[in-house]
Design a protein around this motif. Structure first.
Motif, short mmCIF file in Angstrom:
data_model
loop_
_atom_site.label_atom_id
_atom_site.label_comp_id
_atom_site.label_asym_id
_atom_site.label_seq_id
_atom_site.Cartn_x
_atom_site.Cartn_y
_atom_site.Cartn_z
N HIS A 1 -11.03 5.78 40.82
CA HIS A 1 -10.21 5.15 41.86
C HIS A 1 -11.11 4.31 42.75
N ALA A 2 -10.63 3.14 43.09
CA ALA A 2 -11.35 2.29 44.03
C ALA A 2 -11.28 2.92 45.41
N PRO A 3 -12.33 2.77 46.21
CA PRO A 3 -12.29 3.34 47.56
C PRO A 3 -11.15 2.70 48.36
N MET A 4 -10.54 3.51 49.19
CA MET A 4 -9.45 3.02 50.04
C MET A 4 -10.02 2.13 51.14
N ALA A 5 -9.33 1.07 51.41
CA ALA A 5 -9.73 0.19 52.51
C ALA A 5 -9.40 0.86 53.84
N ASP A 6 -10.14 0.47 54.85
CA ASP A 6 -9.84 0.96 56.20
C ASP A 6 -8.44 0.49 56.59
N PRO A 7 -7.74 1.27 57.40
CA PRO A 7 -6.44 0.81 57.88
C PRO A 7 -6.58 -0.50 58.65
N PRO B 1 -15.14 -6.62 55.74
CA PRO B 1 -14.01 -6.06 56.49
C PRO B 1 -13.51 -4.73 55.91
N ARG B 2 -13.70 -4.49 54.63
CA ARG B 2 -13.26 -3.22 54.04
C ARG B 2 -14.12 -2.04 54.51
N GLU B 3 -15.31 -2.35 54.99
CA GLU B 3 -16.24 -1.31 55.45
C GLU B 3 -16.44 -1.35 56.96
N ARG B 4 -15.52 -1.99 57.66
CA ARG B 4 -15.74 -2.27 59.08
C ARG B 4 -15.90 -1.00 59.92
N ARG B 5 -15.19 0.08 59.60
CA ARG B 5 -15.34 1.30 60.43
C ARG B 5 -16.75 1.87 60.29
N THR B 6 -17.26 1.90 59.07
CA THR B 6 -18.63 2.38 58.87
C THR B 6 -19.61 1.49 59.61
N VAL B 7 -19.43 0.17 59.48
CA VAL B 7 -20.31 -0.76 60.19
C VAL B 7 -20.19 -0.56 61.70
N GLY B 8 -18.98 -0.31 62.18
CA GLY B 8 -18.77 -0.06 63.60
C GLY B 8 -19.57 1.13 64.10
N TRP B 9 -19.56 2.22 63.34
CA TRP B 9 -20.32 3.41 63.73
C TRP B 9 -21.82 3.14 63.69
N GLY C 1 -12.01 -0.53 64.48
CA GLY C 1 -11.06 0.53 64.18
C GLY C 1 -11.72 1.88 63.97
N ALA C 2 -13.02 1.96 64.30
CA ALA C 2 -13.74 3.23 64.13
C ALA C 2 -13.30 4.25 65.17
N TRP C 3 -12.96 3.77 66.35
CA TRP C 3 -12.48 4.66 67.41
C TRP C 3 -11.09 5.14 67.02
N PRO C 4 -10.86 6.42 67.00
CA PRO C 4 -9.53 6.91 66.56
C PRO C 4 -8.42 6.41 67.46
N ARG C 5 -7.35 6.02 66.81
CA ARG C 5 -6.17 5.57 67.56
C ARG C 5 -5.41 6.77 68.07
N ARG C 6 -4.74 6.56 69.19
CA ARG C 6 -3.87 7.61 69.70
C ARG C 6 -2.64 7.68 68.81
#
Length: 141
Positions: free
Chosen positions: A3-9, A75-83, A134-139
């Motif tokens: 399976h391909a990795p899921m993209a960030d929301p 952009p598919r790895e943006r949360r990881t890059v954000g952290w 989008g790394a910061w969790p949404r409420r």
């Protein structure tokens, strides 16, 4: 079957714009480490760091260019890059503290008051990196 990795929301248009702005600023800042602002950036290298100041400035510039490019191109790895970018901002914060404590002038920060005020912008950068990617969790609703 693999399976391909899921993209960030998806992020909001405002988050995307903030991510692109931050990525562009990082590439520009990193480039200035390697060129026109090398001396100013050396003022932020802590005196207690047992490395050549120019090496630290050049290496951090390469890292900044890489992180900025990753924000823009992955952009598919943006949360990881954000952290990773948030961690980078935390890692370089001692340099800003050192600039304040050692009274080093650079980038127009020529008074203790200006250098102190600058310290409060580092947490803003950390939050910007986390929110815009989008790394910061949404409420939840």
């Amino acid at each position: 079957m693999t399976h391909a990795p899921m993209a960030d929301p998806p992020t909001t248009p405002a988050q995307t714009a903030a991510r692109v702005l931050l990525g562009s600023a990082m590439v520009l800042a990193g480039t200035s480490h390697l060129t026109v602002a090398r001396d100013d950036f050396q003022a932020q290298v802590p005196v207690w760091l047992p490395l050549n100041k120019d090496f630290v400035v050049l290496a951090s510039g390469v890292v900044e260019i890489g992180l900025g490019a990753a924000l823009l191109a992955l952009p598919r790895e943006r949360r990881t890059v954000g952290w990773v970018l948030a961690a980078f901002y935390v890692a370089i914060f001692p340099g800003n503290i050192s600039q304040y404590l050692s009274h080093q002038s650079a980038f127009g920060l020529d008074t203790d008051q200006k250098r102190l005020v600058r310290l409060f912008f580092q947490p803003v950068l950390v939050l910007w990196a986390l929110w815009s990617t989008g790394a910061w969790p949404r409420r939840r609703g």
